[in-house]
Design a protein around this motif. Structure first.
Motif, PDB file in Angstrom:
ATOM      1  N   ASP A  31      -8.701  -0.234  -6.457  1.00  0.00           N
ATOM      2  CA  ASP A  31      -9.290   0.845  -5.677  1.00  0.00           C
ATOM      3  C   ASP A  31     -10.196   1.664  -6.594  1.00  0.00           C
ATOM      4  O   ASP A  31      -9.796   2.057  -7.691  1.00  0.00           O
ATOM      5  CB  ASP A  31      -8.196   1.735  -5.089  1.00  0.00           C
ATOM      6  CG  ASP A  31      -8.748   2.773  -4.130  1.00  0.00           C
ATOM      7  OD1 ASP A  31      -9.321   3.781  -4.602  1.00  0.00           O
ATOM      8  OD2 ASP A  31      -8.606   2.591  -2.909  1.00  0.00           O
ATOM      9  N   ASP A  81       0.837  -1.207   0.000  1.00  0.00           N
ATOM     10  CA  ASP A  81       0.000   0.000   0.000  1.00  0.00           C
ATOM     11  C   ASP A  81       0.868   1.252   0.000  1.00  0.00           C
ATOM     12  O   ASP A  81       0.542   2.241  -0.654  1.00  0.00           O
ATOM     13  CB  ASP A  81      -0.917   0.003   1.227  1.00  0.00           C
ATOM     14  CG  ASP A  81      -2.041  -1.019   1.109  1.00  0.00           C
ATOM     15  OD1 ASP A  81      -2.301  -1.477  -0.025  1.00  0.00           O
ATOM     16  OD2 ASP A  81      -2.651  -1.355   2.137  1.00  0.00           O
ATOM     17  N   LYS A 127      -8.518  -6.959  -3.335  1.00  0.00           N
ATOM     18  CA  LYS A 127      -7.459  -6.435  -2.465  1.00  0.00           C
ATOM     19  C   LYS A 127      -6.097  -6.968  -2.887  1.00  0.00           C
ATOM     20  O   LYS A 127      -5.104  -6.227  -2.923  1.00  0.00           O
ATOM     21  CB  LYS A 127      -7.744  -6.807  -1.012  1.00  0.00           C
ATOM     22  CG  LYS A 127      -6.723  -6.247  -0.026  1.00  0.00           C
ATOM     23  CD  LYS A 127      -7.120  -6.548   1.407  1.00  0.00           C
ATOM     24  CE  LYS A 127      -6.075  -6.039   2.389  1.00  0.00           C
ATOM     25  NZ  LYS A 127      -5.857  -4.581   2.294  1.00  0.00           N
ATOM     26  N   GLU A 154      -6.160  -2.138 -12.429  1.00  0.00           N
ATOM     27  CA  GLU A 154      -6.893  -0.864 -12.468  1.00  0.00           C
ATOM     28  C   GLU A 154      -6.836  -0.248 -13.866  1.00  0.00           C
ATOM     29  O   GLU A 154      -7.821   0.347 -14.338  1.00  0.00           O
ATOM     30  CB  GLU A 154      -6.322   0.088 -11.424  1.00  0.00           C
ATOM     31  CG  GLU A 154      -6.649  -0.357 -10.005  1.00  0.00           C
ATOM     32  CD  GLU A 154      -5.741   0.274  -8.947  1.00  0.00           C
ATOM     33  OE1 GLU A 154      -6.224   0.524  -7.829  1.00  0.00           O
ATOM     34  OE2 GLU A 154      -4.547   0.485  -9.240  1.00  0.00           O
TER      35      GLU A 154
END
Length: 432
Positions: free
Chosen positions: A93, A8, A88, A208
């Protein structure tokens, strides 16, 4: 499965680490910086398919962008809800996906792909091997040309958002067909590219980025056809009958990396789409569009149905780029995109218009090149002069960056003034 080990902290890292702090999370900041950038504002004056200002019914590039962002956000939410653990693990996100969707066309130059092709030709003619590519220009805006802070170039986005904006995660490579047609960054921006892709030990998009890419395909395949249906430019009865095989054949021809059974998938996909149109939405096919309430309801229902169909078909996976699109769904989207291309983009009137647009870009590029040997030209609008320093004397890149920073109205007005076609007023700046 390819390795995707990035923490992260690595995802949230910014190359310049600007000190600003507020109530938002890092990826929310990214999304908002793009939302409020002048580059996104410019897209209101840039072609989607039909020239800006020709008719209010057509999407501008900015309107297309907002719809891609909406589809991308819902797509990401749906994937996360369906498999939160895998989401995850893959690093999905919602804010990053929406930010990438908002950014995906920032590098789109004036006059659409006609402008993109002409700028690439002009740069190659000045021996700039990077050429010009809209996706690479997007990355350049985000990392170099964007204006946000006094002490760094670009918008200073997080690594995850920059990586998500790389639809084509490679620089130009003439030795590889897939990397010589489309590329996501210029070699002149290699340091920023390396920062964005540091934790990707593969040539795939991040998950993403794949979600952004699919959201773009969905919006393009549905909303552009909606526009052209409204103006009566789509001959549905012909397409669904005697024109069907031609559509299928041409879709197959342009399907890059098509599977061996692509023809069968396209045939079945066409039958499914025809069945849907002939049954639930026949009111759109059997009467000319006049904007009646019944027709508008049917058209909205059709676009909603198709978007939902394509959105929910996408699933997360541990293979490849992390996103699985069933071949049947991919075939349907490709068919719809081909219909827009065949009946609109290939329209002789549009092609004639594009020839004039290419001439404007070519002449303006030449004027900028000829007058920038020792610095930014004195006639250059103040807003663009910083680009000279950014380009470090590379005149071809400077000329292209200036043109790609303008709306279509600004390009035409600046060209007209510099070529003596319109004197204008000294009290009226063309670019503010």
């Amino acid at each position: 499965m390819v390795s995707r080990v990035w923490t992260d902290a690595a995802r949230r890292k910014r190359l310049h680490s600007t000190p600003e702090k507020d109530q938002r999370k890092p990826f929310e900041v990214d999304r908002d910086r793009i939302q409020y950038s002048s580059a996104l504002h410019r897209l209101a004056g840039v072609t989607q398919i039909v020239r800006v200002g020709e008719a209010d019914v057509f999407h501008t590039r900015q309107q297309h962008t907002y719809k891609v962002a909406q589809v991308g956000r819902r797509l990401a939410q749906n994937c996360i809800d369906a498999d939160p653990k895998l989401a995850k693990k893959l690093g999905v996100d919602v804010e990053v996906v929406e930010a990438a969707c908002l950014a995906h066309d920032l590098g789109h130059p004036p006059f659409g792909h006609a402008g993109e092709n002409k700028l690439n030709e002009l740069l190659e003619g000045r021996e700039d091997p990077d050429g010009f590519e809209g996706n690479a220009q997007t990355f350049r805006i985000l990392t170099t040309l964007g204006v946000r802070y006094p002490d760094c170039l670009g918008l200073d986005l997080t690594r995850a958002t920059l990586a998500a904006c790389l639809k084509y995660p490679w620089t130009r490579d003439p030795t590889k067909p897939e990397r010589s047609i489309k590329w996501g960054a210029y070699k002149v921006d290699q340091a920023d590219f390396d920062f964005a892709r540091r934790f990707q030990d593969h040539a795939f998009q991040t998950t993403e980025a794949a979600l952004m890419d699919w959201a773009d395909d969905i919006a393009y395949s549905v909303h552009d056809l909606e526009d052209f249906h409204r103006v009566g430019a789509i001959p549905w009865n012909h397409i669904l009958n005697e024109g069907s095989q031609e559509i299928i054949r041409k879709t197959h021809e342009v399907w890059f990396g098509a599977p061996s059974d692509a023809q069968a998938h396209l045939n079945a996909a066409f039958e499914r789409l025809a069945s849907v149109l002939n049954s639930a939405f026949s009111v759109l096919l059997n009467t000319s569009y006049e904007g009646s309430r019944e027709q508008r309801v049917a058209l909205r229902s059709l676009t909603s149905f198709l978007i939902g169909r394509f959105l929910t078909a996408a699933k997360l996976t541990e293979e490849g780029n992390g996103l699985h699109i069933p071949l049947d769904t991919l075939a349907e989207v490709k068919l719809l995109k081909q219909i827009a291309k065949q009946y609109i983009i290939s329209n002789p009137s549009l092609i004639a218009q594009q020839l004039g647009q290419k001439k404007v870009i070519s002449e303006l590029f030449g004027i900028l090149w000829d007058n920038s040997e020792k610095g930014p030209p004195r006639f250059l609008p103040v807003r663009l002069r910083y680009i000279w320093d950014v380009c470090e004397g590379k005149r071809a890149r400077f000329s292209a960056d200036c043109i790609a920073s303008l709306t279509e109205h600004e390009v035409v007005a600046l060209h007209a003034r510099l070529c003596g076609l319109s004197g204008g007023s000294v009290l009226d700046p063309i670019v503010r």
